[in-house]
Scaffold this active site. Structure first.
Site, PDB file in Angstrom:
ATOM      1  N   GLY A 208       0.819  -1.201   0.000  1.00 44.95           N
ATOM      2  CA  GLY A 208       0.000   0.000   0.000  1.00 44.95           C
ATOM      3  C   GLY A 208       0.856   1.255   0.000  1.00 44.95           C
ATOM      4  O   GLY A 208       1.966   1.287  -0.542  1.00 44.95           O
ATOM      5  N   SER A 209       0.364   2.291   0.642  1.00 51.01           N
ATOM      6  CA  SER A 209       1.006   3.609   0.542  1.00 51.01           C
ATOM      7  C   SER A 209       2.344   3.720   1.254  1.00 51.01           C
ATOM      8  O   SER A 209       3.055   4.707   1.051  1.00 51.01           O
ATOM      9  CB  SER A 209       0.052   4.687   1.062  1.00 51.01           C
ATOM     10  OG  SER A 209      -1.023   4.856   0.166  1.00 51.01           O
ATOM     11  N   VAL A 210       2.730   2.744   2.086  1.00 47.43           N
ATOM     12  CA  VAL A 210       4.081   2.822   2.656  1.00 47.43           C
ATOM     13  C   VAL A 210       5.128   2.647   1.558  1.00 47.43           C
ATOM     14  O   VAL A 210       6.290   3.026   1.718  1.00 47.43           O
ATOM     15  CB  VAL A 210       4.290   1.804   3.801  1.00 47.43           C
ATOM     16  CG1 VAL A 210       3.393   2.131   4.983  1.00 47.43           C
ATOM     17  CG2 VAL A 210       4.061   0.377   3.335  1.00 47.43           C
ATOM     18  N   MET A 211       4.712   2.100   0.409  1.00 48.28           N
ATOM     19  CA  MET A 211       5.618   1.969  -0.740  1.00 48.28           C
ATOM     20  C   MET A 211       5.970   3.336  -1.313  1.00 48.28           C
ATOM     21  O   MET A 211       6.938   3.470  -2.079  1.00 48.28           O
ATOM     22  CB  MET A 211       4.959   1.096  -1.807  1.00 48.28           C
ATOM     23  CG  MET A 211       5.874   0.676  -2.943  1.00 48.28           C
ATOM     24  SD  MET A 211       7.148  -0.482  -2.369  1.00 48.28           S
ATOM     25  CE  MET A 211       8.062  -0.749  -3.890  1.00 48.28           C
ATOM     26  N   LYS A 212       5.217   4.364  -0.941  1.00 54.57           N
ATOM     27  CA  LYS A 212       5.496   5.706  -1.455  1.00 54.57           C
ATOM     28  C   LYS A 212       6.847   6.237  -0.974  1.00 54.57           C
ATOM     29  O   LYS A 212       7.370   7.185  -1.556  1.00 54.57           O
ATOM     30  CB  LYS A 212       4.359   6.656  -1.068  1.00 54.57           C
ATOM     31  CG  LYS A 212       3.068   6.363  -1.837  1.00 54.57           C
ATOM     32  CD  LYS A 212       1.875   7.130  -1.320  1.00 54.57           C
ATOM     33  CE  LYS A 212       0.611   6.725  -2.093  1.00 54.57           C
ATOM     34  NZ  LYS A 212      -0.622   7.303  -1.532  1.00 54.57           N
TER      35      LYS A 212
END
Length: 461
Positions: A208-212
Site C-alpha cells: 500500500g502507501s508505505v511503498m510511497k
C-alpha cells in the site's frame, strides 16, 4: 594393446582423482552442513544426550532453556507464544523451527572443535552442553507487540536503524511452544489462522502507501526540484484508459502535502515521470527482488520485472503485483531514518560457550547505500508532517517528534490491510517500527496506535 592399457589407466586415474576431490569437498566444505541437516537421523540421538544451550534476549532474560524432567531433557519457553515466532520449538516428534532450527549447530555445540569435544563427553558417558545465544530482541517489547496485535492476523517489526539490531519480531496469531504436543491438532487447524507462519518474515503483503517511500526516493533522485512543484489531484489519474483513484480530490498540493494526505495521483505521476527503470532500480537498492541474509528464513519481497504504465502507476502506490514482508518495509524505513544507509539486519548478537566465553559476535555493518542524506532528510521531513497533520496523527507521542507513513493496502479478500511505518525520535531515530494488521482497514486508525505504543515503550527504556 599398450596404448589401450595406457588409455584405460589414464581414465581410471582421472575418475579416481575426481572422486578424491569430490570426497574432499564433501568432507571439508559441506561436511558440517550435511551433519547439521535436520534430516540427519544422527542428530536425534545427539539431541537426547546434549543439554541444549540457552537463548537470551538483549537484557539476559531467558527465552528458551533446557530443564530436566523425570530424568529426561525437556525444552522450556518462559515467554510462551510471544517469543515463539523467533525461537520456534524443538520436538522429537515434530522437528524444529525458528532459531532452534537455524542455530541448531550452535545450540547443540556441533560446530568446529566443540563437535569433537562433545563427542568425547558423550562417549565417556558424560552430559554434553551446547552454546548459548544472546539476541538483540527485547522480550518485553516483543510481548507488548504480541499483546497489541491481540490475536489478529498481522506482524510487528522493530529495529535500531543505526545498527540493524532487531528489537521486535512479532507475528500473530501465535502458539505456545510449551504445549506443542497437546495443541498440535489445533495449531494445524485452518480455523487457527496459521500460527506457525511467521508473518513478519514469511508474510508477503501489498504494502500500500508505505511503498510511497520508495517512489519518493526515485522521484527526488531524478529531480530534486520536485520539492518546489505544485501538483493537482482531481481524485483520479487516467493511465492508458484506466483510472487510478484517490480517496478524495486533494486539489492543489506540494510534495510534502502529497505525503501527508497520501495522494495516489501525485505519487503515480512522479513514478510515471521517473520511469519504470528508475523505480525498479530504486526498489532493488531498498532490497526488493533480492534474498535477505538473516538469522531466520525470509521471503523475498517483489516488484514486477516488467512494468507498463498501468503496472508502474499501481506499483508506485504499493498495489498491483508489488509484495513485501513487514521486515522489508522496516528496512526501507530504517534506511530513510539512517540518512540513506541501510544496515545489515541481525537477530543473534553473539554466541557464548557454556563457560561464558564469546565464540562469535556480530559486527554491525552497512548493507546498502540506498540514497543520499539530503533525499532521506526530505522524505523524513514529509513523514514528520504526516504525523503532525496528515494521515498518521494517531502515531504521535507527547514530547517526541515522530515520523511515519500510513498505508491501507487493498486486497481481493476482504478489507484492506492496515499498514504503518514509523521512526522516533525523528531528529535522530533510534527505533523504527513496521506494523501490518490483515483486513483491518485504515493504517492510520488500526496500525498507528500499535506502533505508537511500541515506540513509547522503547523510548522509555
Amino acid at each position: 594393446m599398450r596404448n589401450e592399457v595406457r588409455r584405460l589407466a589414464m581414465v581410471t586415474g582421472a575418475v579416481f582423482l575426481v572422486l578424491v576431490l569430490y570426497l574432499t569437498y564433501v568432507q571439508a566444505v559441506t561436511g558440517e552442513m550435511l551433519y547439521l541437516n535436520p534430516l540427519n537421523p544422527r542428530l536425534a540421538a545427539v539431541e537426547q544426550q546434549t543439554e541444549r544451550g540457552t537463548i537470551y534476549d538483549r537484557s539476559g532474560r531467558i527465552l528458551a532453556r533446557t530443564v530436566t524432567n523425570g530424568g529426561q531433557l525437556r525444552r522450556e519457553y518462559p515467554y510462551g507464544g510471544a517469543a515463539a515466532p523467533v525461537v520456534g520449538y524443538v520436538s522429537p516428534r515434530y522437528g524444529s523451527t525458528g532459531l532452534e532450527a537455524s542455530r541448531d549447530g550452535d545450540l547443540l555445540g556441533l560446530g568446529g572443535w566443540q563437535r569433537f569435544l562433545n563427542e568425547g563427553l558423550r562417549l565417556a558417558g558424560k552430559q554434553a552442553r551446547g552454546n548459548d545465544l544472546h539476541l538483540t530482541l527485547d522480550a518485553d517489547l516483543q510481548r507488548l507487540a504480541t499483546n497489541l496485535l491481540a490475536g489478529r492476523k498481522g506482524a510487528v517489526v522493530a529495529l535500531d536503524p543505526q545498527s540493524g539490531a532487531v528489537l521486535v519480531l512479532a507475528s500473530s496469531p501465535t502458539f505456545d511452544p510449551n504445549r506443542l504436543e497437546e495443541e498440535w491438532s489445533w495449531i494445524n487447524d485452518p480455523a487457527a489462522g496459521s500460527p506457525l507462519l511467521n508473518r513478519a518474515l514469511q508474510g508477503l503483503y501489498p504494502p500500500g502507501s508505505v511503498m510511497k517511500l520508495v517512489t519518493a526516493t526515485a522521484a527526488l533522485e531524478r529531480d530534486p526540484a520536485v520539492l518546489q512543484r505544485q501538483f493537482y489531484c482531481p481524485g483520479y489519474l487516467e493511465v492508458q484508459g484506466w483510472k487510478l483513484t484517490c480517496p478524495r480530490a486533494h486539489g492543489h498540493l506540494d510534495f510534502q502535502e502529497a505525503m501527508m494526505y497520501s495522494c495516489n495521483v501525485t505519487f503515480a505521476t512522479l513514478a510515471l515521470e521517473a520511469g519504470a527503470d528508475k523505480f525498479k532500480s530504486t526498489a532493488a537498492l531498498y532490497g526488493f527482488n533480492k534474498p535477505v541474509n538473516f538469522d531466520l528464513p525470509v521471503k523475498e519481497s517483489q516488484v514486477p520485472a516488467h512494468l507498463d504504465a498501468n503496472g508502474l502507476a499501481e506499483s508506485s502506490i504499493g498495489q498491483g503485483a508489488v509484495l513485501a514482508t513487514p521486515l522489508q518495509m522496516a528496512l526501507v524505513t530504517a534506511a530513510v531514518a539512517n540518512r540513506g544507509i541501510m544496515m545489515q539486519p541481525y537477530l543473534v548478537a553473539r554466541v557464548t560457550s557454556p563457560g561464558g566465553q564469546t565464540l562469535w559476535q556480530f559486527q554491525p555493518r552497512p548493507l546498502q547505500v540506498v540514497t543520499g542524506a539530503a533525499v532521506a532528510e526530505e522524505i523524513k521531513n514529509a513523514m514528520v508532517a504526516t504525523v503532525k497533520g496528515g494521515t498518521a496523527t494517531a502515531a504521535a507521542l507527547p514530547g517526541v517528534q515522530v515520523a511515519a507513513k500510513t498505508g491501507s493496502a487493498q486486497n481481493p479478500r476482504g478489507l484492506a490491510h492496515a499498514w504503518l511505518v514509523a521512526m522516533a525520535p525523528a531528529e535522530n531515530p533510534t527505533i523504527v517500527v513496521a506494523v501490518v494488521v490483515e483486513n483491518a482497514g485504515a493504517g492510520g486508525v488500526v496500525a498507528a496506535p500499535i506502533a505508537r505504543e511500541i515506540m513509547a515503550a522503547a523510548l522509555r527504556r
